[in-house]
Design an enzyme around this catalytic site. Structure first.
Site, short mmCIF file in Angstrom:
data_model
loop_
_atom_site.label_atom_id
_atom_site.label_comp_id
_atom_site.label_asym_id
_atom_site.label_seq_id
_atom_site.Cartn_x
_atom_site.Cartn_y
_atom_site.Cartn_z
N GLU A 136 0.84 -1.22 0.00
CA GLU A 136 0.00 0.00 0.00
C GLU A 136 0.86 1.26 0.00
O GLU A 136 0.59 2.23 -0.70
CB GLU A 136 -0.93 0.01 1.22
CG GLU A 136 -1.98 -1.10 1.23
CD GLU A 136 -3.09 -0.89 0.21
OE1 GLU A 136 -3.12 0.15 -0.46
OE2 GLU A 136 -3.93 -1.80 0.08
N ASP A 276 -4.32 -9.40 -8.32
CA ASP A 276 -4.63 -8.52 -9.45
C ASP A 276 -3.43 -7.75 -10.02
O ASP A 276 -3.08 -7.87 -11.19
CB ASP A 276 -5.77 -7.54 -9.09
CG ASP A 276 -5.60 -6.90 -7.70
OD1 ASP A 276 -4.58 -7.14 -7.04
OD2 ASP A 276 -6.50 -6.13 -7.29
N GLU A 369 -18.63 -5.40 -3.42
CA GLU A 369 -17.28 -5.95 -3.27
C GLU A 369 -17.21 -7.40 -3.74
O GLU A 369 -16.25 -7.80 -4.36
CB GLU A 369 -16.85 -5.86 -1.78
CG GLU A 369 -15.42 -6.24 -1.52
CD GLU A 369 -14.40 -5.22 -2.05
OE1 GLU A 369 -14.80 -4.22 -2.68
OE2 GLU A 369 -13.19 -5.43 -1.84
N GLU A 390 -12.05 0.63 -10.29
CA GLU A 390 -11.70 -0.32 -11.36
C GLU A 390 -12.63 -0.29 -12.57
O GLU A 390 -12.17 -0.41 -13.71
CB GLU A 390 -11.60 -1.75 -10.78
CG GLU A 390 -10.35 -2.01 -9.95
CD GLU A 390 -10.39 -1.41 -8.55
OE1 GLU A 390 -11.48 -0.96 -8.15
OE2 GLU A 390 -9.35 -1.39 -7.86
N THR A 473 -0.83 0.98 -10.69
CA THR A 473 -2.08 0.41 -10.22
C THR A 473 -2.87 1.40 -9.37
O THR A 473 -4.06 1.22 -9.13
CB THR A 473 -1.83 -0.90 -9.43
OG1 THR A 473 -3.08 -1.56 -9.25
CG2 THR A 473 -1.19 -0.64 -8.08
C1 DMJ Z 1 -6.17 0.63 -5.36
O1 DMJ Z 1 -5.48 0.97 -4.22
C2 DMJ Z 1 -5.27 -0.04 -6.33
O2 DMJ Z 1 -5.90 -0.03 -7.56
C3 DMJ Z 1 -4.94 -1.45 -5.93
O3 DMJ Z 1 -4.20 -2.15 -6.90
C4 DMJ Z 1 -6.16 -2.26 -5.61
N1 DMJ Z 1 -7.33 -1.48 -5.66
C5 DMJ Z 1 -7.35 -0.23 -4.98
C6 DMJ Z 1 -8.63 0.51 -5.23
O4 DMJ Z 1 -9.72 -0.30 -5.36
#
Ligand code: DMJ
Length: 576
Positions: A136, A276, A369, A390, A473
């Site tokens: 994170e 993911d 979710e 997303e 991401t």
């Molecule tokens: C984000 O922090 C990033 O996209 C992460 O890869 C997973 N998803 C959250 C938001 O949903």
């Protein structure tokens, strides 16, 4: 495609990616420009409503609590489901501001961008006794800083000379150095948790996720290139290689593992939570750094996903050892997958899967979710929607690839839902339960870094003109630079641009179009035009169609355009 044929295949594949990315600045057909401006302004207002409320009620703490108009120092809570080992004296790292910087540039607000950069330069410190989640902290803080540093030194958004002396890069380097002890394990796989001041804590858990080990290479690789210090990239790459070596003979990975023993803990995996961004970073690392190793890993794992997880437009989970289906569920995080498929050029699969996610969004008003596909019902405890990006992200990619205005309509639906259900006086609140639309007192920082950014780019992509980017991401843009490529792709070498005599012209044209299409030059030296020799326009100027026959040949790729389900001519590209 791995092995001997791999490099050539990778190259032709890269051309497709470049096409898609370079198509970003092309004019849109369809939706009226007044409507586009209206929608863009609506998203701009959303962003500022979220941002200003954060700045008034929460800054410099981490995130806004929009219902009570207070704050939460949540960096240490991210990924910490049991809320263990929380710090006593941690007062936040202005997380939402860090996450907002690149979005401010996308929105063209350089003044506020500069204000944020200078405040962080003077005040942010990572010398804090806080245990944070490496994944994170990497995607949100390191990624936010590295991207903002690049934007602060970029020709378009460059800060005034003398004001900016690489302070964000210094902060990023400092943070990256604090990450390094996490990688000191017998396997090189990093601990999931690191104390920013004291390193890995005693009795720290050795369990982590596939995403936690495999989604560090973009930020840490970029940091190495910017600082000249190879340790960041080396640590991320070693972890990624180790992770890849743990794949099953089916080329599948699990979801959780032990960083000391290198054993899998959870053998089931899919394309959602815990895995993911592993897939996402393989393909994006290949695009950003041009190294065939990333492509080979990506290609093998993408084929395995299609073979073992895909069921029509859905992706279930499977056991990495047997390939047998385990859980049949749609999760909100999986909705990034169609966007990734756009980067591959697998547009037909992206389109069909995106439609299913949108169907579920439409059914509930937002995306829950977890939805149990085999029971046709919501997961009993995961009925929330925390303002995730997303679906908006995939919608943006699909629109860029197809220019089908239907995707703008999807964006409009998402925007209207967000305003209707989640906008409150103090910002935007997460949804606790999609069946009641009860709200929760949390505005996640990714709402500003991703959700608003992708929705804005759907209606105004001028940020993308003249420069190709990879979005991390967390939605932070990193420019694709030939100098960052370990092996310069041929499409980037100006000497190969045989039809281009004028350097300015070359910058504005996609390198791809010089490689793929037979081109002719017309006009004098001042108004030099490059025309594609293969171009056949669509039958109707508005690109509407009923059958493929009414579509022409694409000028950039020389490929036959086809009629989309929504009745517009567009490109459907596949891995060659
Ligand atoms: C984000 O922090 C990033 O996209 C992460 O890869 C997973 N998803 C959250 C938001 O949903």
């Amino acid at each position: 495609m791995a092995g001997a044929g791999s490099a050539a295949a990778s190259r032709s594949w890269l051309l497709l990616v470049l096409l898609l990315l370079s198509a970003f600045a092309a004019p849109a057909a369809g939706l009226g420009s007044a409507k586009k401006v209206y929608m863009r302004e609506k998203v701009r207002k959303m962003f500022y409503h979220a941002y200003e409320n954060y700045m008034v009620h929460a800054f410099p703490h981490d995130e806004l609590k929009p219902l009570t108009k207070t704050f939460t120092d949540s960096l240490s809570e991210l990924g910490n489901l049991k809320l263990e080992r929380l710090p006593q004296n941690y007062n936040g790292s202005a997380l939402t501001l860090v996450e907002s910087l690149s979005s401010l540039v996308v929105l063209g607000n350089y003044t506020e961008f500069e204000r944020g950069v200078l405040w962080l330069s003077d005040n942010l410190t990572f010398d804090v006794d806080a245990r944070v989640n490496l994944f994170e902290c990497n995607i949100r803080v390191l990624g936010g800083l590295v991207s903002a540093h690049i934007l602060a030194t970029d020709s378009k958004s460059r800060l005034e000379h003398g004001l900016y002396k690489n302070q964000l890069l210094d902060l990023a380097r400092d943070l990256g150095q604090r990450f390094l002890p996490a990688f000191e394990t017998p396997t090189g796989l990093p601990y999931a948790w690191i104390n920013l001041k004291y390193g890995v804590m005693e009795d720290e858990t050795t369990e982590t996720s596939t995403s936690g080990c495999g989604s560090l290479i973009l930020e840490m690789g970029a940091l190495s290139r910017l600082t000249g210090d190879p340790r960041f990239q080396a640590a991320a790459l070693r972890a990624l290689r180790k992770l890849w070596s743990m794949r099953s003979p089916l080329n599948l990975l699990g979801t959780t593992l032990d960083v000391v023993t290198g054993d899998w803990i959870e053998y089931s995996s899919g394309v959602g939570a815990g895995v993911d961004s592993f897939y996402e970073y393989l393909i994006k690392a290949y695009i950003l750094f041009g190294n065939d190793e990333f492509w080979d890993m990506f290609h093998s794992s993408y084929l395995a996903v299609q073979k073992y997880f895909r069921h029509g437009p859905w992706y279930h989970e499977a056991d990495m050892r047997t390939g047998k289906a385990t859980y049949w569920q749609l999760t909100s995080l999986q909705a990034f997958w169609p966007g990734l498929q756009i980067l591959v050029g697998d547009i037909a699969a992206a389109n069909s899967s995106h439609r299913e996610f949108f169907y579920v969004w439409d059914k509930f008003g937002v995306l829950p979710e977890r939805y149990l596909l085999d029971h046709g019902m919501l997961h009993p405890t995961e009925k929330y929607y925390p303002l995730r990006p997303e679906l908006a992200e995939s919608t943006f990619y699909l629109y860029q690839a197809t220019r089908d205005p239907w995707y703008m309509e999807v964006g409009e639906t998402i925007i209207n839902s967000l305003n209707y259900y989640t906008r409150v006086d103090g910002g935007f609140a997460s949804v606790r339960d999609v069946t009641t639309m009860e709200l929760e007192d949390h505005q996640h920082s990714f709402f500003l870094s991703e959700t608003c950014k992708y929705l804005y780019l759907l209606f105004d992509d001028s940020f993308l003109a003249g420069q190709n980017y990879v979005f991390t991401t967390e939605g932070h843009p990193l420019p694709i630079r030939g100098s960052w490529h370990e092996k310069l792709p041929e499409a980037y070498i100006p000497a190969n641009w045989t039809s281009v005599k004028n350097e300015n012209q070359a910058i504005r044209l996609s390198a791809l179009s010089q490689q793929v299409c037979p081109a002719t030059t017309t006009g004098g030296s001042i108004s030099l035009q490059i025309e594609s020799a293969c171009h056949i326009p669509d039958l109707h100027a508005d690109h509407r169609c009923r059958t493929d026959d009414e579509c022409g040949i694409d000028s950039t790729t020389c490929r036959k355009r086809v009629c989309s389900m929504a009745g517009f001519c567009g490109l459907w590209l596949f891995i060659p």
